[in-house]
Structure formats: structure tokens, C-alpha cells
Design a protein around this motif. Structure first.
Motif, PDB file in Angstrom:
ATOM      1  N   GLU A  95       0.826  -1.209   0.000  1.00 41.06           N
ATOM      2  CA  GLU A  95       0.000   0.000   0.000  1.00 41.06           C
ATOM      3  C   GLU A  95       0.861   1.260   0.000  1.00 41.06           C
ATOM      4  OE1 GLU A  95      -0.318  -2.449   2.369  1.00 41.06           O
ATOM      5  OE2 GLU A  95      -2.074  -3.430   1.537  1.00 41.06           O
ATOM      6  N   LYS A  96       1.902   1.268   0.805  1.00 39.00           N
ATOM      7  CA  LYS A  96       2.799   2.428   0.887  1.00 39.00           C
ATOM      8  C   LYS A  96       3.530   2.638  -0.443  1.00 39.00           C
ATOM      9  CE  LYS A  96       4.982   5.388   3.712  1.00 39.00           C
ATOM     10  NZ  LYS A  96       4.364   6.615   4.128  1.00 39.00           N
ATOM     11  N   ARG A  97       3.997   1.558  -1.054  1.00 36.16           N
ATOM     12  CA  ARG A  97       4.663   1.682  -2.356  1.00 36.16           C
ATOM     13  C   ARG A  97       3.694   2.221  -3.407  1.00 36.16           C
ATOM     14  NH1 ARG A  97       7.000  -3.370  -0.707  1.00 36.16           N
ATOM     15  NH2 ARG A  97       5.480  -4.478  -1.985  1.00 36.16           N
ATOM     16  N   ALA A  98       2.448   1.760  -3.360  1.00 34.02           N
ATOM     17  CA  ALA A  98       1.448   2.242  -4.319  1.00 34.02           C
ATOM     18  C   ALA A  98       1.195   3.737  -4.129  1.00 34.02           C
ATOM     19  CB  ALA A  98       0.150   1.452  -4.169  1.00 34.02           C
ATOM     20  N   LEU A  99       1.067   4.160  -2.891  1.00 40.15           N
ATOM     21  CA  LEU A  99       0.859   5.585  -2.590  1.00 40.15           C
ATOM     22  C   LEU A  99       2.027   6.439  -3.067  1.00 40.15           C
ATOM     23  CD1 LEU A  99      -0.684   5.863   0.988  1.00 40.15           C
ATOM     24  CD2 LEU A  99      -1.446   7.073  -1.056  1.00 40.15           C
ATOM     25  N   GLU A 100       3.223   5.960  -2.849  1.00 44.63           N
ATOM     26  CA  GLU A 100       4.419   6.734  -3.183  1.00 44.63           C
ATOM     27  C   GLU A 100       4.775   6.691  -4.669  1.00 44.63           C
ATOM     28  OE1 GLU A 100       7.490   5.435  -0.482  1.00 44.63           O
ATOM     29  OE2 GLU A 100       6.511   6.428   1.213  1.00 44.63           O
ATOM     30  N   ALA A 101       4.053   5.906  -5.449  1.00 47.76           N
ATOM     31  CA  ALA A 101       4.343   5.793  -6.882  1.00 47.76           C
ATOM     32  C   ALA A 101       3.937   7.041  -7.661  1.00 47.76           C
ATOM     33  CB  ALA A 101       3.640   4.567  -7.464  1.00 47.76           C
ATOM     34  N   PHE A 102       3.082   7.867  -7.080  1.00 45.23           N
ATOM     35  CA  PHE A 102       2.540   9.018  -7.796  1.00 45.23           C
ATOM     36  C   PHE A 102       2.943  10.324  -7.124  1.00 45.23           C
ATOM     37  CE2 PHE A 102      -0.109   5.337  -8.491  1.00 45.23           C
ATOM     38  CZ  PHE A 102      -0.170   5.310  -9.879  1.00 45.23           C
ATOM     39  N   ASP A 103       3.512  11.233  -7.931  1.00 41.64           N
ATOM     40  CA  ASP A 103       3.919  12.542  -7.408  1.00 41.64           C
ATOM     41  C   ASP A 103       2.704  13.352  -6.979  1.00 41.64           C
ATOM     42  OD1 ASP A 103       6.602  11.961  -7.909  1.00 41.64           O
ATOM     43  OD2 ASP A 103       6.497  12.779  -9.939  1.00 41.64           O
ATOM     44  N   GLU A 104       1.712  13.416  -7.849  1.00 42.10           N
ATOM     45  CA  GLU A 104       0.460  14.076  -7.507  1.00 42.10           C
ATOM     46  C   GLU A 104      -0.542  12.989  -7.170  1.00 42.10           C
ATOM     47  OE1 GLU A 104      -1.026  17.066 -10.140  1.00 42.10           O
ATOM     48  OE2 GLU A 104       1.006  17.651 -10.711  1.00 42.10           O
ATOM     49  N   ARG A 105      -1.166  13.124  -6.032  1.00 42.39           N
ATOM     50  CA  ARG A 105      -2.041  12.071  -5.555  1.00 42.39           C
ATOM     51  C   ARG A 105      -3.352  12.019  -6.337  1.00 42.39           C
ATOM     52  NH1 ARG A 105      -2.873  10.237   0.453  1.00 42.39           N
ATOM     53  NH2 ARG A 105      -0.623  10.079   0.549  1.00 42.39           N
ATOM     54  N   PRO A 106      -3.622  10.891  -7.011  1.00 47.77           N
ATOM     55  CA  PRO A 106      -4.894  10.761  -7.734  1.00 47.77           C
ATOM     56  C   PRO A 106      -6.060  10.537  -6.765  1.00 47.77           C
ATOM     57  CG  PRO A 106      -3.458   8.856  -8.144  1.00 47.77           C
ATOM     58  CD  PRO A 106      -2.745   9.766  -7.204  1.00 47.77           C
ATOM     59  N   ASP A 107      -7.267  10.594  -7.294  1.00 51.11           N
ATOM     60  CA  ASP A 107      -8.463  10.342  -6.482  1.00 51.11           C
ATOM     61  C   ASP A 107      -8.557   8.869  -6.077  1.00 51.11           C
ATOM     62  OD1 ASP A 107      -9.630  13.040  -6.666  1.00 51.11           O
ATOM     63  OD2 ASP A 107      -9.822  12.546  -8.800  1.00 51.11           O
ATOM     64  N   ILE A 108      -8.090   8.000  -6.963  1.00 48.95           N
ATOM     65  CA  ILE A 108      -8.113   6.550  -6.726  1.00 48.95           C
ATOM     66  C   ILE A 108      -6.741   5.996  -7.102  1.00 48.95           C
ATOM     67  CG2 ILE A 108      -9.182   4.338  -7.369  1.00 48.95           C
ATOM     68  CD1 ILE A 108     -11.612   6.000  -8.379  1.00 48.95           C
ATOM     69  N   ILE A 109      -6.222   5.088  -6.281  1.00 48.16           N
ATOM     70  CA  ILE A 109      -5.025   4.336  -6.661  1.00 48.16           C
ATOM     71  C   ILE A 109      -5.397   2.855  -6.648  1.00 48.16           C
ATOM     72  CG2 ILE A 109      -2.676   3.642  -6.061  1.00 48.16           C
ATOM     73  CD1 ILE A 109      -2.270   6.407  -4.818  1.00 48.16           C
ATOM     74  N   ILE A 110      -5.261   2.242  -7.815  1.00 44.60           N
ATOM     75  CA  ILE A 110      -5.515   0.815  -7.975  1.00 44.60           C
ATOM     76  C   ILE A 110      -4.168   0.110  -8.020  1.00 44.60           C
ATOM     77  CG2 ILE A 110      -6.376  -0.952  -9.560  1.00 44.60           C
ATOM     78  CD1 ILE A 110      -8.511   1.154 -10.414  1.00 44.60           C
ATOM     79  N   PHE A 111      -4.032  -0.942  -7.232  1.00 44.42           N
ATOM     80  CA  PHE A 111      -2.780  -1.693  -7.184  1.00 44.42           C
ATOM     81  C   PHE A 111      -3.062  -3.162  -6.960  1.00 44.42           C
ATOM     82  CE2 PHE A 111      -3.787  -0.493  -2.892  1.00 44.42           C
ATOM     83  CZ  PHE A 111      -3.351  -1.532  -2.090  1.00 44.42           C
ATOM     84  N   GLY A 112      -2.036  -3.979  -7.097  1.00 41.55           N
ATOM     85  CA  GLY A 112      -2.171  -5.422  -6.897  1.00 41.55           C
ATOM     86  C   GLY A 112      -1.032  -5.945  -6.059  1.00 41.55           C
ATOM     87  N   HIS A 113      -0.374  -6.964  -6.564  1.00 42.37           N
ATOM     88  CA  HIS A 113       0.822  -7.596  -6.032  1.00 42.37           C
ATOM     89  C   HIS A 113       0.585  -8.486  -4.813  1.00 42.37           C
ATOM     90  CE1 HIS A 113       5.030  -8.410  -5.603  1.00 42.37           C
ATOM     91  NE2 HIS A 113       5.078  -7.873  -4.408  1.00 42.37           N
ATOM     92  N   SER A 114      -0.103  -8.012  -3.805  1.00 36.22           N
ATOM     93  CA  SER A 114      -0.240  -8.779  -2.560  1.00 36.22           C
ATOM     94  C   SER A 114      -1.299  -9.869  -2.634  1.00 36.22           C
ATOM     95  CB  SER A 114      -0.573  -7.839  -1.398  1.00 36.22           C
ATOM     96  OG  SER A 114      -1.870  -7.293  -1.567  1.00 36.22           O
ATOM     97  N   HIS A 115      -2.203  -9.801  -3.615  1.00 29.07           N
ATOM     98  CA  HIS A 115      -3.338 -10.720  -3.745  1.00 29.07           C
ATOM     99  C   HIS A 115      -4.329 -10.538  -2.597  1.00 29.07           C
ATOM    100  CE1 HIS A 115      -1.383 -13.733  -6.710  1.00 29.07           C
ATOM    101  NE2 HIS A 115      -0.596 -12.671  -6.614  1.00 29.07           N
ATOM    102  N   ILE A 116      -4.201  -9.480  -1.827  1.00 23.90           N
ATOM    103  CA  ILE A 116      -5.070  -9.241  -0.676  1.00 23.90           C
ATOM    104  C   ILE A 116      -6.060  -8.132  -1.011  1.00 23.90           C
ATOM    105  CG2 ILE A 116      -5.159  -8.521   1.740  1.00 23.90           C
ATOM    106  CD1 ILE A 116      -2.252  -9.595   2.002  1.00 23.90           C
ATOM    107  N   PRO A 117      -7.366  -8.445  -1.019  1.00 23.31           N
ATOM    108  CA  PRO A 117      -8.365  -7.406  -1.289  1.00 23.31           C
ATOM    109  C   PRO A 117      -8.241  -6.275  -0.258  1.00 23.31           C
ATOM    110  CG  PRO A 117      -9.369  -9.585  -1.244  1.00 23.31           C
ATOM    111  CD  PRO A 117      -7.967  -9.740  -0.756  1.00 23.31           C
ATOM    112  N   TYR A 118      -8.351  -5.047  -0.755  1.00 22.13           N
ATOM    113  CA  TYR A 118      -8.087  -3.900   0.117  1.00 22.13           C
ATOM    114  C   TYR A 118      -8.852  -2.701  -0.419  1.00 22.13           C
ATOM    115  CZ  TYR A 118      -5.001  -0.637   2.704  1.00 22.13           C
ATOM    116  OH  TYR A 118      -4.492   0.315   3.543  1.00 22.13           O
ATOM    117  N   ALA A 119      -9.508  -1.981   0.462  1.00 23.53           N
ATOM    118  CA  ALA A 119     -10.189  -0.737   0.084  1.00 23.53           C
ATOM    119  C   ALA A 119     -10.249   0.161   1.307  1.00 23.53           C
ATOM    120  CB  ALA A 119     -11.595  -1.021  -0.434  1.00 23.53           C
TER     121      ALA A 119
END
Length: 165
Positions: A95-119
Motif C-alpha cells: 500500500e505504501k509503495r502504491a501511494l508513493e508511486a505518484f507525485d500528484e495524488r490521484p483520487d483513486i489508486i488501484i494496485f495489486g501484487h499482494s493478492h489481498i483485497p483492500y479498500a
């Protein structure tokens, strides 16, 4: 706008076909978003049969996927910005890596990798991991996501016990 969100399909190793419950939802999608670890270009070709597909590559994808999709992207839908990234890397949580991937924070960040559902929301941004429709690992259920945007963002996970059900 109805978006079907999937990640970590790992096909054909973790399944030859999409589960029927996913196929049912894909038929009514305005947009399909894949957050990486497709594994082969065949997954993309199958998804294209249902509509517009956007996505990023993950850490287990074959060269053809790496040549077709970016590592991360930002889409615009109904006035909202949507960042998509797989989320793999070293250190920190997915989650932290996904958040830090974007310089300007979007309204939604969609990510995967962990296979763990998360919202959950973090400082006004919806962080959303659909889990995996074909490779639940240690999770009790397979899953994918639906994000609907009208005047507001609505998200949900679809959970199921069997890939054939």
C-alpha cells in the motif's frame, strides 16, 4: 461508468479461463483495469473481447506485456483521476509503495501484487486492491473489484470460493 478491476491473474498458471462470475461482470463493463501480473499477452487478448482494457505490468509478466503496458499510469474517468500501479518492490508495504508511486495524488489508486483485497481511504485517496480472481493464495476467497463513478465513487469487492462457480 462501471470499471471492473482485476490483478494478479497469473494465467495460464493459475487458471485457463476467467471465472464465470467475473465474465458476467466483464460483459457490462465500461472499462476494464488490470493492475499487473497478467503473465501472458493472452490475458489481454481475452479481456479485449469484453471492451476497453487499460493496465500496467507487474513483476512476473512476460516481455510482451512489458512492451505493451507501462509500469504505472494515470487515467481520467468522469472527472476523477485514477492511478494504476502493480505495487511490487522492496521495503515498505504494498500500500505504501502504491501511494508513493505518484507525485500528484490521484483520487483513486488501484494496485495489486499482494493478492489481498483492500479498500480504504488515505488522505482523500481511495486505495483499492482487487485481490486475485484466479490465485487467492492464503485468502479465503478469490476476488475482483467493481468501481462505479457517477456523482461519487463507489467501490466493492466480489468474493467467491470456486473459480468454476
Amino acid at each position: 461508468m462501471k470499471m471492473i478491476v482485476i490483478s494478479d491473474t497469473h494465467m495460464p498458471n493459475r487458471g485457463q479461463e476467467f471465472p464465470p462470475v467475473l465474465i458476467k461482470e466483464l460483459k457490462s463493463a465500461d472499462l476494464i483495469i488490470h493492475a499487473g501480473d497478467w503473465n501472458t499477452i493472452d490475458v489481454y487478448e481475452k479481456l479485449k473481447g469484453f471492451g476497453r482494457v487499460e493496465g500496467v505490468y507487474g513483476n512476473t509478466d512476460q516481455q510482451e506485456i512489458l512492451e505493451t503496458f507501462p509500469k504505472k499510469m494515470v487515467l481520467n474517468a468522469e472527472g476523477y483521476s485514477i492511478g494504476v500501479v502493480h505495487g511490487d518492490g522492496k521495503g515498505k508495504t504494498t500500500e505504501k509503495r502504491a501511494l508513493e508511486a505518484f507525485d500528484e495524488r490521484p483520487d483513486i489508486i488501484i494496485f495489486g501484487h499482494s493478492h489481498i483485497p483492500y479498500a480504504r481511504y488515505s488522505q482523500g485517496t481511495l486505495l483499492f486492491n482487487p485481490g486475485s480472481a484466479t490465485d487467492k493464495r492464503k485468502q479465503p476467497y478469490y476476488s475482483f473489484g467493481i468501481i462505479e463513478i457517477e456523482s461519487e465513487i463507489k467501490s466493492q469487492h466480489i468474493f467467491y470460493k470456486s473459480k468454476s462457480g
